[in-house]
Write a protein that holds these residues in place. Structure first.
Motif, mmCIF file in Angstrom:
data_model
loop_
_atom_site.group_PDB
_atom_site.id
_atom_site.type_symbol
_atom_site.label_atom_id
_atom_site.label_comp_id
_atom_site.label_asym_id
_atom_site.label_seq_id
_atom_site.Cartn_x
_atom_site.Cartn_y
_atom_site.Cartn_z
ATOM 1 N N THR B 128 18.444 67.972 93.211
ATOM 2 C CA THR B 128 17.515 67.819 92.082
ATOM 3 C C THR B 128 17.270 69.159 91.412
ATOM 4 O OG1 THR B 128 15.634 68.114 93.568
ATOM 5 C CG2 THR B 128 16.295 65.850 93.110
ATOM 6 N N TYR B 288 13.134 43.343 74.152
ATOM 7 C CA TYR B 288 13.394 42.439 75.272
ATOM 8 C C TYR B 288 14.709 41.672 75.166
ATOM 9 C CZ TYR B 288 8.425 43.210 74.713
ATOM 10 O OH TYR B 288 7.217 43.802 74.493
ATOM 11 N N THR B 338 12.356 38.379 78.113
ATOM 12 C CA THR B 338 12.286 38.875 79.493
ATOM 13 C C THR B 338 12.493 37.748 80.516
ATOM 14 O OG1 THR B 338 9.891 38.723 79.292
ATOM 15 C CG2 THR B 338 10.852 40.920 79.097
ATOM 16 N N ASN B 339 12.406 36.485 80.066
ATOM 17 C CA ASN B 339 12.564 35.366 80.993
ATOM 18 C C ASN B 339 13.992 34.847 81.118
ATOM 19 O OD1 ASN B 339 9.407 34.199 79.817
ATOM 20 N ND2 ASN B 339 9.828 35.121 81.804
ATOM 21 N N THR B 378 10.989 35.087 86.557
ATOM 22 C CA THR B 378 9.545 34.869 86.440
ATOM 23 C C THR B 378 8.849 36.199 86.149
ATOM 24 O OG1 THR B 378 9.301 35.128 88.813
ATOM 25 C CG2 THR B 378 9.492 32.879 88.006
ATOM 26 N N SER B 379 9.468 37.282 86.603
ATOM 27 C CA SER B 379 9.004 38.640 86.318
ATOM 28 C C SER B 379 10.201 39.543 86.577
ATOM 29 C CB SER B 379 7.836 39.014 87.226
ATOM 30 O OG SER B 379 8.309 39.140 88.561
ATOM 31 N N GLU B 380 9.990 40.846 86.466
ATOM 32 C CA GLU B 380 11.080 41.774 86.779
ATOM 33 C C GLU B 380 11.504 41.679 88.232
ATOM 34 O OE1 GLU B 380 10.248 45.968 85.566
ATOM 35 O OE2 GLU B 380 8.520 44.965 84.673
ATOM 36 N N PHE B 381 10.661 41.089 89.061
ATOM 37 C CA PHE B 381 10.882 41.147 90.498
ATOM 38 C C PHE B 381 11.484 39.873 91.089
ATOM 39 C CE2 PHE B 381 7.339 43.731 89.100
ATOM 40 C CZ PHE B 381 7.839 44.983 89.413
ATOM 41 N N GLY B 416 7.832 45.605 96.699
ATOM 42 C CA GLY B 416 7.646 47.017 97.006
ATOM 43 C C GLY B 416 7.938 47.920 95.826
ATOM 44 N N ALA B 417 8.046 49.197 96.138
ATOM 45 C CA ALA B 417 8.272 50.204 95.106
ATOM 46 C C ALA B 417 9.773 50.392 94.951
ATOM 47 C CB ALA B 417 7.602 51.509 95.513
ATOM 48 N N ALA B 420 13.544 52.429 88.987
ATOM 49 C CA ALA B 420 14.208 51.865 87.818
ATOM 50 C C ALA B 420 15.714 52.083 87.932
ATOM 51 C CB ALA B 420 13.679 52.530 86.558
ATOM 52 N N HIS B 421 16.474 51.147 87.358
ATOM 53 C CA HIS B 421 17.931 51.233 87.419
ATOM 54 C C HIS B 421 18.502 52.105 86.302
ATOM 55 C CE1 HIS B 421 17.532 47.378 89.771
ATOM 56 N NE2 HIS B 421 18.243 48.149 90.556
ATOM 57 N N ASP B 422 19.700 52.624 86.565
ATOM 58 C CA ASP B 422 20.436 53.333 85.538
ATOM 59 C C ASP B 422 20.921 52.340 84.493
ATOM 60 O OD1 ASP B 422 20.182 55.745 86.795
ATOM 61 O OD2 ASP B 422 22.058 55.588 87.902
ATOM 62 N N PHE B 423 21.451 52.862 83.410
ATOM 63 C CA PHE B 423 21.986 52.012 82.342
ATOM 64 C C PHE B 423 23.128 51.170 82.880
ATOM 65 C CE2 PHE B 423 24.867 51.205 78.770
ATOM 66 C CZ PHE B 423 23.980 50.675 77.857
#
Lengths: 291, 423
Positions: B128, B288, B338-339, B378-381, B416-417, B420-423
């Motif tokens: 890093t 979206y 988003t759905n 239903t959500s991002e998860f 959980g935590a 975020a994903h890469d492109f």
């Protein structure tokens, strides 16, 4: 080949000014206001789209990679898109512990910090509501923080940054009074929103947010919730729906049809609407739209 | 000066005050604040297909891959590919841990747990603190070769891997222990070059271990590490459209051990190369909604010797073998909001040339696969996907082409935590 490389690298060395990547347009405008010609600003997110949903496209990796410093809003607004850019940039100047990294949220007292954090409550921001720049009084604090940041990065121009800050403050304080007068009569007005992104604006001018069109933060409207909302509107008679520019107004229009409530589009950032060109016009518009 | 003194005094008082307020249990050696980000991803599916479940594991992509839907072994565990079973499949529960190590490195661990065992999918540290666009990675990781290889299964747009990837490299793709160096150029557009030095143990295509009895081997092993990957990627935007293209190259030793096979046991020893090209266009309608067109082409060249062995793993014959094979996939994904997401994909092989003392008689190249999917988030998860495949790439043991229809209902859920994903 060598010539090509020199040609590519030359522009970077020619400009001695600081190249600052910022996440949102409002931060870019403030940084430019204080930094003037001594800073080049690269804004990563578009002002007319949802600040929570920014695509970490590769071109943004390049912008972060080439930056001397990075300023973000913070309070988890960028959690879904900035970490992958920083991870891929290979630039230790923009990592969160670097002195050339500024997290604005650390300098503002956040409101609406949730008592409990659980995903069954939707997309909650655990540190509190992150849309703090929409209280125009906070903008002064932010300008001061950015001035301190620029001074630390580039002490040789500290006088200029200070002068720019003072003239910005003078201009802004006049505008604050103007907006205050304009909004005086609106105190206590009941409003509905799509998402609570005007929390700080509402608090600043005493507007009372009754409910949101989304049942929970980040969860799309449901028919059950919309029916309850219509009932609530009929009972409580809020003045209007303050709607952001990036969500579809379909549900709001349905509610309008049933209740006759007014829909007012409320831009959240510069270039959210074509007419919003700078910070002043953003608040001119927001306070004007309420009239 | 006075100000500084005053602030210092004030700070000291505050710190002091806070210390007094600190509860007893917090005045110890508590390290709970250092717990890494933890997430768990579950992938489970219901599958039905018009093929005999006992036979399907033996179907092969002729000249390219043995039993695509059969099981394979590594890390001491044997398991089949994703969604291989008729009925319910628990593809995995994936545990992901990430955190900064110190000011210079971060670390990520991805642990794949299935009913058949435990596998370290990834465990690596990343620099890093490097400058000038450099990034270093070491450990076990998914290679950045091509486009889809680096992505985890839970991020894919379909529940199964593109045919050409799975046939050439197996369900894990290029997933090896090694080191990676990447450099992002100081250009005004995105330009990234990367090089990877990998151990080279991919069971489908690469390998460096001696085959057979080390005293009298069928094929002598090669010096490890024995796999080299290099790539160049570039991207630019035109308005709200992103273009991303990449060229990749893989070179490695191949030692493929099929001496334990019941039918015609054999082994291969040689060198293999893959040339890859990927191209992606993504257009955003708003925050979206988007349309994504994703394509990858892989060409491979395997040059070596094939050994046939008897049941005592004694070489009974050897013949030079040259394989030149190529395939691609092309997919179009439309995210409505988003759905909802919709997608179609086409997979095909375009070359299947096998030279083994003269061209191989049976090397069909009319193998392809059609897929379509509908996803509801239903959500991002949490995402639920209904997928249909028609696979024309598999042949039975009698050399007859199969046309397999598969319907799949897949649930991919995470808690959980999760970063975020890469492109």
């Amino acid at each position: 080949m060598k010539k090509l490389l020199i040609l590519l690298l030359l522009p970077l060395s020619l400009f001695a000014s600081l190249n600052i990547a910022v996440t949102y347009p409002y931060i870019g405008a403030l940084t430019k206001e204080i930094g003037g010609e001594h800073v080049d600003v690269e804004v990563l997110a578009k002002g007319n789209w949802d600040p929570h949903f920014v695509v970490p496209r590769p071109s943004l990796i390049t912008k972060v990679r080439n930056a001397d410093a990075l300023i973000m809003n913070g309070a988890q607004l960028e959690i879904g898109w900035l970490p992958p850019l920083i991870r891929r940039a290979g630039n230790n100047k923009v990592t969160p512990n670097a002195s050339s990294f500024l997290n604005l949220a650390q300098h503002i007292e956040l409101i609406n910090k949730p008592n409990s954090v659980d995903r069954s409550g939707g997309d909650i921001h655990p540190d509190g509501n992150p849309h703090f720049h929409l209280n125009p009084a906070n903008v002064i604090t932010l300008a001061e923080v950015i001035k301190d940041f620029l001074t630390k990065l580039d002490a040789s121009n500290s006088e200029i940054y200070n002068t720019n800050l003072l003239s910005f403050k003078e201009k802004w304080e006049k505008k604050l009074l103007e907006w205050q007068t304009k909004m005086e009569s609106k105190k206590g007005l009941k409003v509905i929103q799509f998402h609570d992104n005007l929390a700080y604006f509402n608090k600043a001018y005493g507007l009372n947010n009754l409910a949101t069109i989304e049942p929970l933060p980040g969860i799309p409207p449901s028919s059950k919730h919309t029916i309850e909302l219509i009932k609530l509107i009929k009972e409580q008679k809020p003045c209007c729906i303050l709607h952001d520019v990036y969500h579809s107004t379909k549900t709001a229009e349905f509610i309008q049809e049933k209740t006759g409530i007014k829909i007012i589009l409320m831009p959240h950032d510069i270039s959210a609407l074509d007419s919003i060109e700078d910070l002043t016009s953003l608040f001119d518009y927001l306070t004007g739209a309420m009239q | 000066m006075k100000k500084i003194l005053l602030t210092t005094a004030l700070c000291a008082t505050l710190v002091y005050a806070e210390n007094i307020l600190l509860p007893t249990e917090k005045r110890t050696f508590d390290q709970s604040k250092y717990i890494p980000d933890i997430s768990l991803v579950l992938d489970t599916s219901y599958v039905t297909r018009n093929a005999d479940p006992d036979e399907v594991g033996h179907f092969e992509v002729p000249g390219i891959a043995h039993g695509l839907l059969g099981s394979h072994g590594h890390d001491g565990a044997t398991h089949a590919t994703y969604n291989a079973k008729e009925g319910f499949n628990l593809n995995y529960a994936e545990l992901i841990l990430t955190s900064n190590v110190d000011p210079y490195f971060s670390m990520e661990g991805v642990f794949h747990m299935s009913e058949n065992g435990f596998a370290i999918e990834e465990a690596y540290f990343t620099s890093t603190a490097l400058e000038h666009g450099f990034r270093f990675k070491g450990g076990k990781f998914l290679s950045n070769f091509g486009y889809i290889n680096v992505q985890h299964h839970h991020f894919w747009d379909f529940g199964d891997m593109p045919l050409v990837y799975e046939s050439f490299l197996g369900m894990h793709g290029i997933n090896e222990v090694g080191a990676q160096l990447q450099w992002t150029a100081p250009t005004p557009f995105y330009l990234m070059a990367g090089f990877e030095l990998l151990q080279g143990t991919n069971e489908q295509m690469f390998g460096n271990e001696t085959i057979g009895d080390p005293e009298d081997p069928v094929a002598k092993g090669a010096t490890a590490p024995s796999l080299y990957v290099a790539y160049l990627k570039s991207s630019f935007d035109v308005g709200d459209t992103t273009f991303l293209g990449g060229l990749s190259y893989v070179y490695g030793e191949s030692r493929i051990d099929h001496t334990e096979d019941e039918e015609s046991p054999h082994a291969f020893s040689g060198v293999s190369q893959i040339y890859g090209a990927d191209f992606l266009v993504k257009h955003y309608f708003d925050s979206y909604s988007y349309l994504k067109f994703q394509n990858e082409y892989l060409y491979r060249d395997m040059d070596g010797t094939q050994y046939s062995v008897d049941e005592n793993v004694t070489v009974t014959g050897s013949t030079p073998l040259l394989k030149k094979q190529a395939g691609f996939y092309s997919q179009l994904i439309y995210a409505h909001d988003t759905n909802w997401r919709f997608g179609i994909r086409y997979d095909a092989f375009v070359k299947n040339e096998i030279v083994k003392n003269g061209p191989e008689a049976f090397a069909p190249d009319n193998m392809d696969k059609y897929s379509a999917m509908i996803e509801y988030h239903t959500s991002e998860f949490a995402r639920f996907r209904f997928q249909y495949n028609r696979n024309n790439a598999l042949y039975n043991e009698d050399g007859e082409q199969q046309h397999i229809d598969t319907f799949m209902l897949q649930a991919n859920i995470s808690i959980g935590a999760h970063g975020a994903h890469d492109f």
